[in-house]
Design an enzyme around this catalytic site. Structure first.
Site, PDB file in Angstrom:
ATOM      1  N   ARG A  82       0.812  -1.215   0.000  1.00  0.00           N
ATOM      2  CA  ARG A  82       0.000   0.000   0.000  1.00  0.00           C
ATOM      3  C   ARG A  82       0.846   1.266   0.000  1.00  0.00           C
ATOM      4  O   ARG A  82       1.918   1.303   0.594  1.00  0.00           O
ATOM      5  CB  ARG A  82      -0.918   0.004   1.229  1.00  0.00           C
ATOM      6  CG  ARG A  82      -1.955  -1.114   1.217  1.00  0.00           C
ATOM      7  CD  ARG A  82      -2.644  -1.261   2.562  1.00  0.00           C
ATOM      8  NE  ARG A  82      -3.707  -2.268   2.505  1.00  0.00           N
ATOM      9  CZ  ARG A  82      -3.513  -3.573   2.674  1.00  0.00           C
ATOM     10  NH1 ARG A  82      -2.296  -4.038   2.905  1.00  0.00           N
ATOM     11  NH2 ARG A  82      -4.524  -4.421   2.604  1.00  0.00           N
ATOM     12  N   HIS A 107      -0.901  -2.497  -4.505  1.00  0.00           N
ATOM     13  CA  HIS A 107      -0.336  -3.361  -5.559  1.00  0.00           C
ATOM     14  C   HIS A 107      -0.308  -2.689  -6.939  1.00  0.00           C
ATOM     15  O   HIS A 107      -0.482  -3.352  -7.968  1.00  0.00           O
ATOM     16  CB  HIS A 107      -1.106  -4.675  -5.632  1.00  0.00           C
ATOM     17  CG  HIS A 107      -0.905  -5.571  -4.449  1.00  0.00           C
ATOM     18  ND1 HIS A 107       0.152  -5.446  -3.584  1.00  0.00           N
ATOM     19  CD2 HIS A 107      -1.640  -6.632  -3.988  1.00  0.00           C
ATOM     20  CE1 HIS A 107       0.070  -6.384  -2.641  1.00  0.00           C
ATOM     21  NE2 HIS A 107      -1.010  -7.108  -2.865  1.00  0.00           N
ATOM     22  N   HIS A 181       3.194 -13.394  -5.542  1.00  0.00           N
ATOM     23  CA  HIS A 181       2.014 -13.479  -4.677  1.00  0.00           C
ATOM     24  C   HIS A 181       1.397 -14.878  -4.643  1.00  0.00           C
ATOM     25  O   HIS A 181       0.177 -15.023  -4.555  1.00  0.00           O
ATOM     26  CB  HIS A 181       0.969 -12.452  -5.118  1.00  0.00           C
ATOM     27  CG  HIS A 181       0.132 -11.903  -4.004  1.00  0.00           C
ATOM     28  ND1 HIS A 181      -0.888 -12.603  -3.421  1.00  0.00           N
ATOM     29  CD2 HIS A 181       0.183 -10.710  -3.374  1.00  0.00           C
ATOM     30  CE1 HIS A 181      -1.457 -11.865  -2.488  1.00  0.00           C
ATOM     31  NE2 HIS A 181      -0.816 -10.702  -2.424  1.00  0.00           N
ATOM     32  N   ASP A 239      -1.441  -9.775   8.132  1.00  0.00           N
ATOM     33  CA  ASP A 239      -1.256  -8.958   6.918  1.00  0.00           C
ATOM     34  C   ASP A 239      -0.195  -7.920   7.254  1.00  0.00           C
ATOM     35  O   ASP A 239      -0.465  -6.732   7.319  1.00  0.00           O
ATOM     36  CB  ASP A 239      -2.582  -8.297   6.518  1.00  0.00           C
ATOM     37  CG  ASP A 239      -2.558  -7.664   5.133  1.00  0.00           C
ATOM     38  OD1 ASP A 239      -1.510  -7.758   4.452  1.00  0.00           O
ATOM     39  OD2 ASP A 239      -3.576  -7.065   4.737  1.00  0.00           O
ATOM     40  N   GLU A 301       5.515 -12.482   0.625  1.00  0.00           N
ATOM     41  CA  GLU A 301       5.761 -11.456  -0.386  1.00  0.00           C
ATOM     42  C   GLU A 301       7.067 -10.736  -0.046  1.00  0.00           C
ATOM     43  O   GLU A 301       7.088  -9.763   0.699  1.00  0.00           O
ATOM     44  CB  GLU A 301       4.588 -10.478  -0.437  1.00  0.00           C
ATOM     45  CG  GLU A 301       3.251 -11.132  -0.733  1.00  0.00           C
ATOM     46  CD  GLU A 301       2.081 -10.226  -0.407  1.00  0.00           C
ATOM     47  OE1 GLU A 301       2.020  -9.104  -0.947  1.00  0.00           O
ATOM     48  OE2 GLU A 301       1.233 -10.632   0.410  1.00  0.00           O
TER      49      GLU A 301
END
Length: 336
Positions: A82, A107, A181, A239, A301
């Site tokens: 982000r 992304h 991803h 996350d 990631e």
């Protein structure tokens, strides 16, 4: 090579299979430079598909219309993660990006690399088979400056490693942060990761606000839910970006007791963003008619920090004209 489907505007998308001498099989489609299948041999000779994916192109395309697009196996860019308020300043100019995540850019915005048909430059069979894909992102795609040319190589090594190498160049200074991803599940793509064991080789994590935007602070993980420095069960919800040690290549380890299968993640990037999910909201079926849910897979990631262009003390995310972006990540699989 075989035809995988055609995009709504008529572009052909093909599937490519690489097989090493151990019997491991990697399938890549050039829509989003996506890993659609990765089958690893177990000691009993069985092949286990360790990544989530779809059986057809239509499902990959439609997955971007889900309430939360899963990006199954795709290559993410121009900027993974982000960017706060979808804006940053570069060389004194304010760059306004596409807002696609609660007022932020995620992304690379709506016009991201995961939706693009990449060109296949080369396919090498035999020992350590590989495929090289390229994409030219024109200036102002997603409102990013500069024509960005990317070359991405997937290699399936004879040691059952998925090796990913990225190289990129730009015609103007621009922000770049590429990542892979795939959602991994060492028990097989149709199961759950909840009983698999996770180790993350760091004691630091980025502090974030409720919208997952970094505050700029780095927190110690001791005595917090983010302490995976010693092996623990996979979290049911995460996350977050973990801060890797400088020049420390080992990022994380995932282990399945069911299959005695271990995956080790190595990278030269400053962070690894870990995310558990894969949910397709009972609207799209996964491979082999699988129902993907909130615990279907875990992403590693490897990348620069989210919102790095807005934090001067974060690792540099600006690729200068004339310089080369380089990023290398390896997912190594071993049966114990």
């Amino acid at each position: 090579m075989k035809l995988f489907g055609k995009t709504p505007d008529g572009k052909e998308v093909n599937s490519y299979e690489l097989i090493n001498s151990k019997g491991a099989k990697l399938e890549v489609i050039n829509y989003g430079a996506t890993v659609s299948s990765l089958k690893i041999p177990l000691k009993n000779g069985e092949l286990v598909d360790v990544v989530l994916g779809f059986d057809n192109l239509e499902n990959y395309i439609n997955s971007f219309d889900l309430p939360s697009a899963p990006y199954l196996g795709t290559t993410v860019g121009r900027y993974a993660g982000r960017i706060n308020n979808a804006v940053f300043t570069l060389n004194g100019e304010t760059i306004h990006l596409e807002k696609n995540n609660n007022g932020n850019s995620l992304h690379g915005g709506d016009n991201n690399f995961s939706k693009r048909v990449w060109d296949v430059k080369a396919v090498n069979e035999g020992s350590n088979p590989s495929i090289t894909l390229t994409y030219l992102s024109p200036a102002n795609e997603g409102n990013y400056p500069g024509d960005l040319s990317i070359e991405l190589t997937y290699t399936l090594s004879e040691d059952n490693e998925l090796i990913i190498g990225y190289v990129a160049k730009t015609t103007e200074d621009t922000a770049v942060n590429l990542t892979h991803h795939s959602y991994f599940n060492l028990d097989g793509h149709s199961g759950s990761v909840v009983n698999q064991k996770l180790t993350v080789n760091t004691k630091q994590v980025l502090e974030v606000k409720l919208d997952c935007i970094p505050t700029g602070r780095v927190l110690e993980v001791d005595n917090t839910p983010f302490d995976f420095f010693t092996q623990k069960n996979c979290p049911t919800s995460i996350d977050n970006t973990f801060v890797l040690k400088s020049k420390e290549e080992l990022a994380a380890i995932l282990f399945s007791e069911k299959n005695n299968l271990k995956m080790t993640v190595y990278t030269d990037q400053p962070g690894v963003h870990i995310y558990v999910g894969g949910n397709c909201f009972n609207k799209i079926k996964g491979k082999e008619n699988a129902d993907y849910h909130t615990l279907s897979g875990i992403c590693f990631e490897t990348q620069n920090f989210p919102d790095a262009p807005n934090h001067k003390h974060f690792p540099n995310s600006i690729l200068k004209k004339g310089d080369t972006y380089s990023h290398n990540t390896t997912y190594k699989f071993e049966t114990l």
